[in-house]
Write an enzyme that holds these catalytic residues in place. Structure first.
Site, short mmCIF file in Angstrom:
data_model
loop_
_atom_site.label_atom_id
_atom_site.label_comp_id
_atom_site.label_asym_id
_atom_site.label_seq_id
_atom_site.Cartn_x
_atom_site.Cartn_y
_atom_site.Cartn_z
CB CYS A 188 -25.33 3.98 -12.94
SG CYS A 188 -26.19 2.45 -12.53
CB CYS A 207 -25.24 -2.71 -13.72
SG CYS A 207 -26.91 -2.06 -13.56
#
Lengths: 448, 114
Positions: free
Chosen positions: A210, A391
């Protein structure tokens, strides 16, 4: 068994499906980030194949659930020592003071499908030539097919002077380490938001899980300072490892604009090399030599590499950028190993260009599983992974940008014309805080 | 299979709310709707005074829906950033308002008939 090709690439298909979803209401909207592609309705494939899944995190458990749904008679074995399961997309929420540590912790056993064996031992060795995995106690587990889902290793030791025991003390934060340390990081950040000073943020020079999280946490810290009226007393410095803030150019530009607007200073091509926890000095490696930054709060994000068992095996890339850190050499569209055709890698450990995220897992696993099942059946699978990942980039408490993209750096919004990907929206925040975890849990159960 | 499977949404909502609450909500919605239509059939008209009273309570229901939404999503009241947000706010408020209005109208209606 459906013979239709399964194309898992939102840039190529699925838009109409996604729009039709809107009729079902916005509350469950996070589902779209982890869109389903189950073949559970199809008849099961009978086989006596031995399938070993190394690693029982998000990717391993999802693969186990989908294999169990599609195969009958297969001997499916998960190998992982960790008893707790972490909902890692929630770590930033814990470290941001939004959720308690318990929000991200559950038990691996809760998600092991019936009929699947879990060996609660670490993977010590992978031998693709001998077709076996060896556990930490030396127990060999032979396989016909292997799915590697060992995740990645946080290499804190690569930062000189770093001591994970100190996370939470003396302005030292690190959101990735564990749920407890994420909560400890929140304590340290909250203290900083009360006092002000210099906040130092960074990302490592390696591939990372991430890549939006370091940015989110910078934004969250900025917002906590503002809400407490202390932003004027603080300086925030973000240090990127390369020339960009985010690998997708259009997102980089948007984040740069937001950082400028919020008075966040940006440095490029800097990686954290050493830290003096007592004196609160972070030393960065730059092209011009080492640069020291005095901090009052720092969010340390360590270099990330494949697990040692993977790095010591023949599976990683042999050359190129990913060889050194041990990411597995797979075809980026099928997740199948390039040299061992009965081996697949999914999740963080896969050596593919984009996205070490839960959304990537959701889109990768059905492709790898379909190729594996097709191989058992003796047919050719058309399943294709286009690099989709997402995201929900939190830009302040209560708002996020719902960024979805693929291998080509294209934005692939699920709701074009409705939820703008580069707009700071509450609805995107709602998805992140409300809908994503249920969707994730459903994914582990093979239901979403 | 590329279509969105309604069962997936069921699974996600079940995970979100927990199975007992989800079933309870479904029962309330179905039973409420059924009772509302039964009342309409019985009375063969809309009682406008009763409807106005129910709408007053409905406004409170809409507000309550927004408060609940803010609470479960860890949001504040200044977080709306764009048109999609106003749409969601309107949707949540509208659902709360309509649901509460129908329920209260039905309750009042059946009570006055007992």
């Amino acid at each position: 068994m459906s013979k239709e090709p399964i194309v898992i690439d939102p840039s190529r298909s699925g838009r109409l499906d996604r729009r039709s979803f809107l009729k079902l209401g916005a509350a469950g909207a996070g589902t779209l980030l982890l869109l389903p592609d189950s073949a559970s309705a199809a008849t099961k494939v009978k086989t006596a194949a031995r399938i070993v899944i190394a690693g029982a995190g998000a990717a391993g458990l999802t693969a186990a659930a989908q294999l169990a749904q599609r195969l009958e008679g297969a001997q499916i074995t998960l190998v992982d020592a960790r008893k707790a399961h972490f909902y890692q997309p929630g770590f930033t929420l814990v470290a941001g003071g939004i959720k308690p540590a318990s929000y991200v912790v559950s038990s691996t056993r809760d998600y092991v499908p019936s009929g699947v064996e879990l060996i609660e031992e670490a993977v010590a060795e992978i031998d693709p030539e001998g077709r076996k995995v060896v556990t930490a106690t030396g127990k060999p587990v032979p396989y016909d097919y292997l799915i590697v889902a060992t995740g990645l290793r946080l290499d804190y030791a690569a930062i000189e002077g770093m001591d994970v025991e100190q996370i939470g003390n003396n302005g030292l934060g690190s959101i990735y380490h564990s749920p407890e340390k994420a909560a400890a990081t929140w304590q340290a950040m909250s203290k900083f938001a009360d006092s002000g000073g210099v906040g130092v943020f960074l990302r490592p020079g390696t591939e990372m899980k991430c890549a939006g999280a370091p940015l989110k946490y910078t934004f969250l810290t900025d917002d906590h300072l503002r809400r407490r009226g202390n932003r004027g007393k603080a300086e925030i410095i973000y240090n990127a490892n390369n020339k960009v803030l985010f690998s997708v150019p259009i997102v980089h530009e948007k984040v740069r604009m937001l950082f400028e607007e919020r008075d966040i200073r940006m440095n490029y091509e800097r990686t954290l090399a050493a830290i003096d926890l007592g004196k609160k000095i972070a030393t960065f490696k730059t092209a011009e030599g080492p640069v020291e930054l005095q901090y009052d709060f720092i969010n340390v994000i360590p270099p990330m590499r494949a697990a040692d068992a993977v790095r010591n095996s023949p599976l990683p890339w042999q050359e190129g950028n990913w060889a050194a850190d041990g990411w597995i050499e797979v075809d980026k569209h099928t997740l199948r190993h390039k040299r061992f055709d009965n081996v697949f890698a999914v999740g963080d450990v896969a050596g593919v260009p984009k996205g070490k995220t839960a959304a990537s897992v959701k889109w990768q696993v059905p492709v790898a599983v379909d190729h594996l099942v097709a191989q058992i059946e003796g047919r050719e699978s058309q399943a294709h992974y286009g690099g989709y990942t997402s995201c929900p980039l939190i830009t302040r408490l209560g708002q996020a940008m719902l960024i979805e993209f693929d291998y080509k750096d294209n934005l692939v919004p699920s709701f074009p014309g409705i939820i703008a990907p580069l707009e700071e929206l509450w609805i995107s925040w709602v998805m992140k805080t409300m809908a994503l975890k249920p969707t994730y849990i459903s994914m582990l159960h093979g239901r979403a | 299979m590329k279509e969105l499977d309604p069962l997936v949404f069921w699974a996600v909502f079940q995970e979100m709310l927990g199975a007992p609450l989800l079933w309870l909500m479904l029962v309330v919605i179905l039973a409420g709707t059924a009772a509302f239509f039964a009342l309409l059939l019985k009375e063969r008209r809309i009682d406008s005074r009763r409807l106005v009273r129910a709408e007053f309570v409905g406004v409170a229901g809409g507000c309550l829906a927004l408060v609940l939404m803010a609470k479960v999503s860890s949001s504040g009241f200044t977080d709306a950033g764009g048109p999609a947000d106003w749409f969601l706010i309107a949707l949540v408020f509208g659902l709360g308002l309509a649901g509460t209005t129908i329920l209260i109208y039905t309750l009042l209606g059946w009570r006055s008939r007992v």
